[in-house]
Design a protein around this motif. Structure first.
Motif, short mmCIF file in Angstrom:
data_model
loop_
_atom_site.label_atom_id
_atom_site.label_comp_id
_atom_site.label_asym_id
_atom_site.label_seq_id
_atom_site.Cartn_x
_atom_site.Cartn_y
_atom_site.Cartn_z
N UNK A 12 -3.27 40.18 12.14
CA UNK A 12 -4.12 40.73 11.10
C UNK A 12 -5.01 39.61 10.55
N UNK A 13 -6.32 39.74 10.74
CA UNK A 13 -7.27 38.70 10.34
C UNK A 13 -7.65 38.87 8.87
N UNK A 14 -8.06 40.07 8.49
CA UNK A 14 -8.50 40.33 7.12
C UNK A 14 -7.78 41.57 6.58
N UNK A 15 -6.69 41.37 5.84
CA UNK A 15 -5.90 42.52 5.37
C UNK A 15 -6.60 43.32 4.27
N UNK A 16 -7.54 42.71 3.53
CA UNK A 16 -8.18 43.41 2.42
C UNK A 16 -9.35 44.28 2.85
N UNK A 17 -9.80 44.12 4.08
CA UNK A 17 -10.94 44.91 4.56
C UNK A 17 -10.51 46.37 4.75
N UNK A 18 -11.48 47.25 4.76
CA UNK A 18 -11.19 48.68 4.93
C UNK A 18 -11.87 49.17 6.18
N UNK A 19 -11.27 49.49 7.28
CA UNK A 19 -9.85 49.32 7.60
C UNK A 19 -9.52 47.85 7.87
N UNK A 20 -8.23 47.45 7.83
CA UNK A 20 -7.84 46.05 8.06
C UNK A 20 -8.30 45.57 9.45
N UNK A 21 -8.78 44.32 9.49
CA UNK A 21 -9.29 43.75 10.73
C UNK A 21 -8.13 43.06 11.46
N UNK A 22 -7.94 43.42 12.74
CA UNK A 22 -6.86 42.84 13.54
C UNK A 22 -7.44 42.30 14.85
N UNK A 23 -6.65 41.41 15.48
CA UNK A 23 -7.10 40.78 16.71
C UNK A 23 -5.91 40.65 17.64
N UNK A 24 -6.12 40.95 18.90
CA UNK A 24 -5.05 40.81 19.89
C UNK A 24 -5.15 39.41 20.49
N UNK A 25 -4.12 38.59 20.23
CA UNK A 25 -4.14 37.22 20.71
C UNK A 25 -2.72 36.68 20.77
N UNK A 26 -2.58 35.51 21.37
CA UNK A 26 -1.29 34.83 21.38
C UNK A 26 -1.13 34.16 20.01
N UNK A 27 -0.10 34.53 19.25
CA UNK A 27 0.06 34.08 17.87
C UNK A 27 0.22 32.57 17.77
N UNK A 28 0.95 31.97 18.68
CA UNK A 28 1.13 30.51 18.65
C UNK A 28 -0.20 29.78 18.86
N UNK A 29 -1.02 30.32 19.77
CA UNK A 29 -2.34 29.75 20.01
C UNK A 29 -3.22 29.91 18.77
N UNK A 30 -3.10 31.06 18.10
CA UNK A 30 -3.85 31.33 16.87
C UNK A 30 -3.48 30.32 15.79
#
Length: 137
Positions: A13-31
């Motif tokens: 989840x990149x921006x939880x306050x946005x409407x709708x929340x912005x998410x990204x599919x990625x490797x979490x450790x790399x992020x």
């Protein structure tokens, strides 16, 4: 979420306050690694401001004044802020006008190396003045 599971990656989840929340599919450790790397670069670019102090008495001798002025010039050339203050002990508070004259003289002598941020102000038994270094061209 289904798509992230199929690709065996994490949904971040990149921006939880946005409407709708912005998410990204990625490797979490790399992020996390990239985020730490970005913060490290920003920290390296920021400059640390140091404050150097010079203390005078209300009746500082000429030689002592010149010696402290030389140190003040060195501090300002390094890029440090300068806090010059006159400390009044005991009954020497009656010479507060001499302290102010001393600080204003210092400000005038250091005019080419820095500019006065705050004029001399009496706080308790101290008269304080701040001088910031001039920007290098």
């Amino acid at each position: 979420m289904r798509l992230a599971e199929e690709l065996e990656l994490d949904l971040v989840e990149i921006s939880p306050n946005a409407e709708p929340p912005v998410c990204k599919i990625t490797d979490y450790n790399k992020f996390l690694y990239e985020q730490k790397k970005r913060e490290k670069i920003l920290k390296a670019k920021s400059t640390q401001i140091t404050v150097k102090e010079i203390r005078f008495g209300p009746q500082t001798d000429e030689h002592d004044y010149e010696f402290k002025k030389k140190n003040a010039v060195k501090f300002l050339k390094e890029g440090s802020k300068l806090k010059a203050f006159v400390f009044f002990k005991g009954r020497s508070i009656i010479y507060k006008d001499q302290g102010q004259i001393l600080l204003l003289r210092l400000a005038q002598d250091l005019e080419e190396f820095g500019k006065v941020e705050t004029m001399p102000v009496l706080e308790g038994k101290r008269m304080t003045m701040f001088i910031a270094p001039k920007k290098k061209k």
